[in-house]
Design an enzyme around this catalytic site. Structure first.
Site, PDB file in Angstrom:
ATOM      1  N   GLU A   1     -83.510 -45.902  42.035  1.00 36.55           N
ATOM      2  CA  GLU A   1     -83.788 -44.577  41.616  1.00 36.55           C
ATOM      3  C   GLU A   1     -84.618 -44.143  42.857  1.00 36.55           C
ATOM      4  OE1 GLU A   1     -84.398 -45.280  36.946  1.00 36.55           O
ATOM      5  OE2 GLU A   1     -86.543 -45.330  38.674  1.00 36.55           O
TER       6      GLU A   1
ATOM      7  N   GLU B   1     -78.798 -48.866  33.933  1.00 37.79           N
ATOM      8  CA  GLU B   1     -79.634 -48.029  33.675  1.00 37.79           C
ATOM      9  C   GLU B   1     -79.437 -47.232  31.941  1.00 37.79           C
ATOM     10  OE1 GLU B   1     -83.597 -48.663  34.864  1.00 37.79           O
ATOM     11  OE2 GLU B   1     -82.971 -49.084  36.556  1.00 37.79           O
TER      12      GLU B   1
HETATM   13  C1  BGP Z   1     -86.567 -46.551  35.259  1.00 40.32           C
HETATM   14  C2  BGP Z   1     -86.556 -48.291  36.202  1.00 40.32           C
HETATM   15  C3  BGP Z   1     -86.447 -49.512  35.549  1.00 40.32           C
HETATM   16  C4  BGP Z   1     -87.194 -49.027  34.123  1.00 40.32           C
HETATM   17  C5  BGP Z   1     -86.431 -48.340  32.934  1.00 40.32           C
HETATM   18  C6  BGP Z   1     -87.377 -48.261  32.315  1.00 40.32           C
HETATM   19  O1  BGP Z   1     -87.165 -45.837  35.926  1.00 40.32           O
HETATM   20  O2  BGP Z   1     -85.549 -48.010  37.450  1.00 40.32           O
HETATM   21  O3  BGP Z   1     -87.313 -50.263  36.634  1.00 40.32           O
HETATM   22  O4  BGP Z   1     -88.694 -49.709  33.988  1.00 40.32           O
HETATM   23  O5  BGP Z   1     -86.977 -47.449  34.164  1.00 40.32           O
HETATM   24  O6  BGP Z   1     -88.503 -47.430  32.299  1.00 40.32           O
HETATM   25  P1  BGP Z   1     -89.604 -48.039  31.709  1.00 40.32           P
HETATM   26  O7  BGP Z   1     -90.222 -48.534  32.673  1.00 40.32           O
HETATM   27  O8  BGP Z   1     -91.145 -46.687  32.500  1.00 40.32           O
HETATM   28  O9  BGP Z   1     -89.639 -47.412  30.448  1.00 40.32           O
END
Ligand code: BGP
Length: 486
Positions: free
Chosen positions: A181, A384
């Site tokens: 990201e 993701e």
């Molecule tokens: C993305 C990241 C992840 C993951 C996901 C969910 O931004 O790459 O690492 O964590 O989001 O976000 P969060 O964990 O803040 O709910």
């Protein structure tokens, strides 16, 4: 005639994802150094994670120190992934496990051995690893001693790391993502976690209202260095093994105009530009977007870009695009006049949202896939996608996460439609393969996994694994290559 059957390409890469600092734990075991997230306390929706200069476990709980204990239990996890039929496991190598201080002359052998065992285990189950080189795990020393990616010297430190892992895992890993990201580097949120710049207020916040022109300049200079490093890694990866494929990894932002007012439409276009295309153009086309000069001028950004960098960027474009997709947001040129703004604009009043306020929008995924594909015509991989929710285990050990099944089903339909549109979508890794720590809030109770882990926000629990209903559902989907989604 429409049927309920969906068509995914043969060899479609179904799988799941995690990130080292959110799942491994063992933060200081076997010679590992501290990474930026190891200095971040737990928090929640209302309380941002704090960044402490020293690590003080007496005072605070640091969720990455335990993760979901995958470091100690990876064999069991991979067996569970294999049971679901994963074709790929997207995970990250923890940079500070290989180079504990980031600038060490020699890599940490125990760290290298760990990932070798893990990749071999994946391969023994016909699971291809998809590996992120850095996912919020910049060695803390790089942050303190060098000021993170704002310092040009970090390019070479990263290249040493990249060369080490590309050589070490030649043949075992062929699909690589450089920076997770990377586009979060355009705002305060990414300052520490993607760019290694210590935040002034020692908190992880989405937006820092006090950011000065100097802070913003630093952010964009850091991003430039990350682009150069990534482009060099693409070339290096191809030289080391011609089978290697390297992708960029973006947070997939989708902005709709809040209304059909021309000002809102223009705002949505601007948001798409800065949130997505600023980084993607550089990494996919090898040059900054045509509007970059306008943007830099408007924001007092003066970058130092040696002439040779332009050639590096041109020659180091990625082979494919990977991205995360969770939500969509709305843009308006009059944000101050509206109530209900999110971290990224306005919440769409027509969509439902999760308990953390993330709108649920499967159709937006089809739209975004088409947007990206139209612009770059490179293979796309969703690395993701998922829903974070509170979940509990029943007396009998079952976890009824019907919300997740529903969420995934609708997103799969959108993917199938995009594929029918002609988009070259090569794979999908759900977030997350197993319950892990939330990156944003540091909570454990914001659960994303298909596998339940018995742990709470403060690191209590057995850390035993239990299959959720979604585990069994996803297994069936993979077995028929997505044809039946009921
Ligand atoms: C993305 C990241 C992840 C993951 C996901 C969910 O931004 O790459 O690492 O964590 O989001 O976000 P969060 O964990 O803040 O709910």
């Amino acid at each position: 005639m429409k049927t309920n059957n969906y068509v995914f390409p043969k060899g479609f890469l179904w799988g799941g994802a995690t990130a080292a600092t959110q799942c491994e734990g063992a933060w200081d075991k076997d010679g590992k150094g501290a990474s930026v997230l190891d200095h971040c306390t737990n928090g929640d929706r209302e309380h941002p994670r704090k960044v402490t200069d020293s690590i003080d476990p007496e005072q605070h709980f640091y969720p990455s120190h335990k993760g979901c204990m995958q470091y100690d239990r990876f064999e069991e996890d991979i067996e569970l992934f294999a049971e679901m039929g994963f074709k790929t496991y997207r995970l990250s190598i923890n940079w500070s496990r290989i180079f504990p201080n980031g600038d060490d002359e020699k890599p940490n052998q125990a760290g290298l051995d760990y990932y070798r065992r893990l990749f071999e285990k994946c391969r023994s189950h016909n699971i291809e690893p998809t590996v992120t080189m850095t996912h919020y795990d910049i060695p803390w020393n790089i942050c303190v001693k060098y000021g993170g990616w704002a310092n040009r010297e970090v390019i070479d430190l990263f290249l040493r790391y990249a060369e080490t892992i590309l050589t070490e895992y030649k043949g075992l890993v062929t699909r690589w993502l450089t920076h997770n990201e990377i586009n979060f580097g355009t705002i305060s949120y990414g300052e520490l976690i993607t760019s290694g710049i210590l935040p002034k207020h020692r908190q992880i916040v989405m937006h820092d209202a006090d950011a000065t022109a100097k802070d913003i300049n630093k952010r964009f200079q850091a991003l430039h260095h990350e682009f150069v490093a990534s482009a060099k890694v693409v070339q290096l990866a191809h030289e080391i093994d011609s089978n290697n494929e390297v992708g960029c990894m973006m947070c997939g932002f989708a902005f709709y105009p809040l209304s059909c007012k021309p000002g809102d439409v223009a705002a949505a276009q601007r948001d798409m530009e800065i949130w997505n295309y600023y980084c993607m153009d550089v990494m996919c086309k090898g040059k900054y977007p045509y509007w970059a000069n306008r943007y830099w001028k408007e924001n007092d950004i003066n970058l130092s870009i040696p002439e040779e960098d332009y050639r590096v960027l041109e020659n180091g474009t990625v082979d494919f695009i990977s991205f995360s997709y969770y939500r969509t947001d709305c843009s308006t040129d009059e944000l101050e006049k509206h109530e209900g703004s999110t971290d990224f604009g306005m919440q769409n009043p027509l969509l439902e949202a999760t308990e953390w306020g993330w709108t649920i929008d499967p159709q937006g995924l089809r739209w975004l896939l088409n947007e990206y594909y139209a612009r770059y015509e490179k293979p796309l991989m969703i690395v993701e996608n998922g829903i974070g929710a509170y979940e509990t285990m029943e007396e009998d050990g079952a976890i009824h996460d019907t919300h997740r099944i529903e969420y995934m089903r609708e997103h799969f339909k959108a993917m199938a439609q995009a594929i029918e549109d002609g988009v070259d979508l090569i794979g999908y890794a759900c977030w997350s393969a197993i319950d892990i720590v939330s990156a944003g809030t540091g909570e454990f109770k914001k659960r994303y996994g298909l596998i339940y882990v018995d742990a709470d926000d403060l690191g209590n629990g057995t850390y035993d694994r239990y299959k959720k209903d979604s585990f069994f559902w996803y297994k069936k989907v993979i077995a028929c290559n997505g044809e039946k989604l009921d």
